[in-house]
Design a protein around this motif. Structure first.
Motif, PDB file in Angstrom:
ATOM      1  N   LYS A   1      32.304  47.430  52.946  1.00  0.00           N
ATOM      2  CA  LYS A   1      32.166  48.545  53.895  1.00  0.00           C
ATOM      3  C   LYS A   1      33.024  49.707  53.422  1.00  0.00           C
ATOM      4  O   LYS A   1      34.127  49.509  52.909  1.00  0.00           O
ATOM      5  CB  LYS A   1      32.637  48.123  55.292  1.00  0.00           C
ATOM      6  N   GLN A   2      32.526  50.905  53.636  1.00  0.00           N
ATOM      7  CA  GLN A   2      33.284  52.108  53.311  1.00  0.00           C
ATOM      8  C   GLN A   2      34.198  52.444  54.494  1.00  0.00           C
ATOM      9  O   GLN A   2      33.800  52.308  55.643  1.00  0.00           O
ATOM     10  CB  GLN A   2      32.336  53.288  53.056  1.00  0.00           C
ATOM     11  N   THR A   3      35.429  52.882  54.203  1.00  0.00           N
ATOM     12  CA  THR A   3      36.327  53.350  55.252  1.00  0.00           C
ATOM     13  C   THR A   3      36.511  54.848  55.076  1.00  0.00           C
ATOM     14  O   THR A   3      36.575  55.357  53.957  1.00  0.00           O
ATOM     15  CB  THR A   3      37.700  52.650  55.186  1.00  0.00           C
TER      16      THR A   3
ATOM     17  N   ALA B   1      40.010  57.695  51.828  1.00  0.00           N
ATOM     18  CA  ALA B   1      38.841  56.845  52.051  1.00  0.00           C
ATOM     19  C   ALA B   1      38.894  55.690  51.059  1.00  0.00           C
ATOM     20  O   ALA B   1      39.488  55.793  49.987  1.00  0.00           O
ATOM     21  CB  ALA B   1      37.560  57.660  51.852  1.00  0.00           C
TER      22      ALA B   1
ATOM     23  N   ARG C   1      37.349  51.248  50.366  1.00  0.00           N
ATOM     24  CA  ARG C   1      36.375  50.191  50.627  1.00  0.00           C
ATOM     25  C   ARG C   1      37.118  48.961  51.102  1.00  0.00           C
ATOM     26  O   ARG C   1      38.254  48.723  50.710  1.00  0.00           O
ATOM     27  CB  ARG C   1      35.588  49.861  49.363  1.00  0.00           C
ATOM     28  N   LYS C   2      36.466  48.173  51.948  1.00  0.00           N
ATOM     29  CA  LYS C   2      37.058  46.915  52.402  1.00  0.00           C
ATOM     30  C   LYS C   2      35.974  45.850  52.449  1.00  0.00           C
ATOM     31  O   LYS C   2      34.783  46.164  52.494  1.00  0.00           O
ATOM     32  CB  LYS C   2      37.711  47.075  53.774  1.00  0.00           C
TER      33      LYS C   2
ATOM     34  N   ARG D   1      41.570  59.124  56.913  1.00  0.00           N
ATOM     35  CA  ARG D   1      42.129  59.302  58.253  1.00  0.00           C
ATOM     36  C   ARG D   1      43.607  59.627  58.170  1.00  0.00           C
ATOM     37  O   ARG D   1      44.234  59.456  57.129  1.00  0.00           O
ATOM     38  CB  ARG D   1      41.902  58.048  59.090  1.00  0.00           C
TER      39      ARG D   1
END
Length: 131
Positions: free
Chosen positions: A95-97, A115, A117-118, A100
């Motif tokens: 998933k892309q984060t 940003a 990935r997890k 923030r």
């Protein structure tokens, strides 16, 4: 001033120490080899290899190679952004984060988190029902 006692502290009774293994106990497997580690426990890779060897009839070396090959294939697929379905267990996906703003603990300083990935895991309904 009061006189201090020179007496040594009391030792624990011999029953509190681990008993020596007798001939009957030596035949039983050590508790560390059990996969059921209880609540909150963790199954180590060596324990996983032992279970694969036991259930498949492979040697430990062959089972270790099989486990390593499976893990390498899963990691490589995730690096390429692919999802990995493990029937009866669940699905691993990337998933892309979003970027923030966060707060550094202790200093309350605002920091920008980039940003990234997890890895996400969605549990299979079969497993969810079995728990």
């Amino acid at each position: 001033m009061t006189k201090k006692s020179t007496k040594a502290p009391a030792k624990k009774p011999a029953a509190a120490k681990a008993p020596k293994r007798g001939a009957a106990e030596a035949e039983q497997p050590a508790p560390a080899a059990e996969v059921t580690t209880g609540r909150g426990g963790k199954v180590a890779k060596t324990q996983l290899v032992e279970q694969v060897a036991e259930k498949s009839g492979l040697t430990r070396k062959q089972a270790a190679q099989a486990v390593n090959a499976a893990m390498d294939a899963i990691v490589e697929a995730l690096r390429q952004g692919q999802s990995v379905g493990l029937p009866g267990l669940g699905t691993l996906s990337v998933k892309q984060t979003a970027a923030r703003t966060g707060v550094r603990p202790g200093t309350s300083e605002r920091i920008q988190i980039p940003a990234g990935r997890k890895v996400a895991f969605k549990v299979a309904t079969q497993l969810k029902g079995a728990l």
